[in-house]
Design a protein around this motif. Structure first.
Motif, PDB file in Angstrom:
ATOM      1  N   PHE A 130      21.515 125.220 -44.852  1.00  0.00           N
ATOM      2  CA  PHE A 130      22.565 124.216 -44.660  1.00  0.00           C
ATOM      3  C   PHE A 130      22.217 122.922 -45.378  1.00  0.00           C
ATOM      4  O   PHE A 130      23.079 122.297 -46.006  1.00  0.00           O
ATOM      5  CB  PHE A 130      22.793 123.951 -43.173  1.00  0.00           C
ATOM      6  N   LYS A 131      20.965 122.498 -45.287  1.00  0.00           N
ATOM      7  CA  LYS A 131      20.558 121.275 -45.989  1.00  0.00           C
ATOM      8  C   LYS A 131      20.727 121.450 -47.497  1.00  0.00           C
ATOM      9  O   LYS A 131      21.122 120.513 -48.204  1.00  0.00           O
ATOM     10  CB  LYS A 131      19.118 120.902 -45.651  1.00  0.00           C
ATOM     11  N   ALA A 132      20.429 122.627 -48.007  1.00  0.00           N
ATOM     12  CA  ALA A 132      20.638 122.906 -49.432  1.00  0.00           C
ATOM     13  C   ALA A 132      22.115 122.814 -49.787  1.00  0.00           C
ATOM     14  O   ALA A 132      22.487 122.283 -50.844  1.00  0.00           O
ATOM     15  CB  ALA A 132      20.085 124.284 -49.787  1.00  0.00           C
ATOM     16  N   ALA A 133      22.967 123.311 -48.909  1.00  0.00           N
ATOM     17  CA  ALA A 133      24.411 123.240 -49.155  1.00  0.00           C
ATOM     18  C   ALA A 133      24.897 121.799 -49.166  1.00  0.00           C
ATOM     19  O   ALA A 133      25.763 121.428 -49.964  1.00  0.00           O
ATOM     20  CB  ALA A 133      25.153 124.046 -48.094  1.00  0.00           C
ATOM     21  N   GLN A 134      24.338 120.964 -48.304  1.00  0.00           N
ATOM     22  CA  GLN A 134      24.727 119.552 -48.283  1.00  0.00           C
ATOM     23  C   GLN A 134      24.408 118.850 -49.593  1.00  0.00           C
ATOM     24  O   GLN A 134      25.137 117.953 -50.010  1.00  0.00           O
ATOM     25  CB  GLN A 134      24.017 118.830 -47.136  1.00  0.00           C
TER      26      GLN A 134
END
Length: 304
Positions: A130-134
């Protein structure tokens, strides 16, 4: 109650073992002039109580998104089963039945069989994804997180598996090549920063939703609460805030591609039973299709 995965329906919280009382400290960050309130939301991809507040959360964004600057942070619910043993939950099998009890309480569909068939060994990998997607796109990251939740809660899919994560990423129209690169290079530090912020703000469980104004004054909504509790917190800090009108009935699918029966009910201000009858009528007319899973239903508009 101190079990990370034993999410107490009475308190409405998934707590972190050993954490103290939430301090409610405000996050120190500038608030955009056009959005006078910041929301700092601490959550986790496998937090069943966070899945339980999706109806309230979606309504809040529809009605008050114009005054809210929302930031999502991962809290680190399950580091590893190798180090986890608390309050009678010492392994994945202990979670399965509990999740199905939570589903009944929140009227949100959950299939606990993932904990028996292909259990995640940690919530850290999907949190880092999720952090990568952000990094790539904050809006698409929210769509990505929602899809991950549908996969684990309704479809009993282990969302620590890279191939499944990339399917969710493709659904959210993320660049999967960039996502994998950011997951390896950037996401670990961003996730650690979230965990540090969690400690600084005294967060001990999920969901934790902080409303923060420009002065740094904050109101905390801790756990799964009725929609009015969120609105009360908002109006304490921004009394003049007025809800936006939004399209209802089947037009709700123009905002959200999928809706559970409970979400449709909350967004339309109707009972669960009335919501199911309305959605079933749309299905009979060929306007929506339905996935039956987790002792519940996920509805989507039928493609033209």
């Amino acid at each position: 109650m101190s079990d990370a995965l034993f999410c107490d329906p009475i308190s409405g919280v998934c707590e972190i073992p050993g954490a103290g009382t939430p301090a409610g400290a405000a996050a120190a960050a500038a608030i955009p002039a056009d959005k006078p309130l910041r929301i700092v939301y601490f959550t986790d991809p496998i937090c069943s109580t966070c899945w339980g507040i999706e109806p309230q959360w979606r309504r809040l964004k529809l009605e008050y998104g114009h005054v809210l600057d929302i930031s999502y942070h991962m809290g680190g619910l399950l580091p590893s089963w190798k180090v986890y043993n608390s309050g009678g939950i010492s392994g994945p099998a202990d979670v399965a039945h509990h999740w199905e009890e939570v589903a009944v309480h929140y009227q949100m569909p959950i299939d606990g069989s993932v904990w028996l068939q292909d259990p995640p060994d940690s919530s850290f990998p999907p949190s880092r994804w999720f952090k990568a997607a952000q990094v790539q796109d904050t809006h698409k990251a929210v769509i990505f997180l929602r899809r991950l939740r549908e996969m684990i809660f309704m479809e009993a899919i282990n969302i620590t598996r890279t191939e499944e994560v990339l399917k969710a990423a493709a659904y959210a129209e993320l660049d999967t090549v960039q996502l994998e690169q950011d997951f390896a290079e950037t996401a670990p530090a961003l996730f650690e920063a979230d965990l540090q912020l969690r400690k600084e703000m005294g967060v001990r469980g999920f969901p934790s939703v902080f409303f923060v104004n420009a002065d740094g004054t904050s109101e905390l909504v801790y756990g799964a609460k009725p929609y009015q509790v969120f609105i009360t917190a908002l109006h304490k800090l921004l009394p003049a805030a007025q809800p936006r009108a939004y399209a209802k009935d089947i037009a709700l699918f123009s905002y959200f591609p999928t809706l559970t029966t409970k979400e449709y009910a909350v967004l339309n201000d109707m009972s669960f039973e009335a919501a199911y009858e309305a959605l079933e009528a749309f299905r009979e007319q060929g306007k929506v299709s339905v996935l039956e899973a987790g002792k519940g239903h996920l509805w989507r508009v039928t493609a033209d």
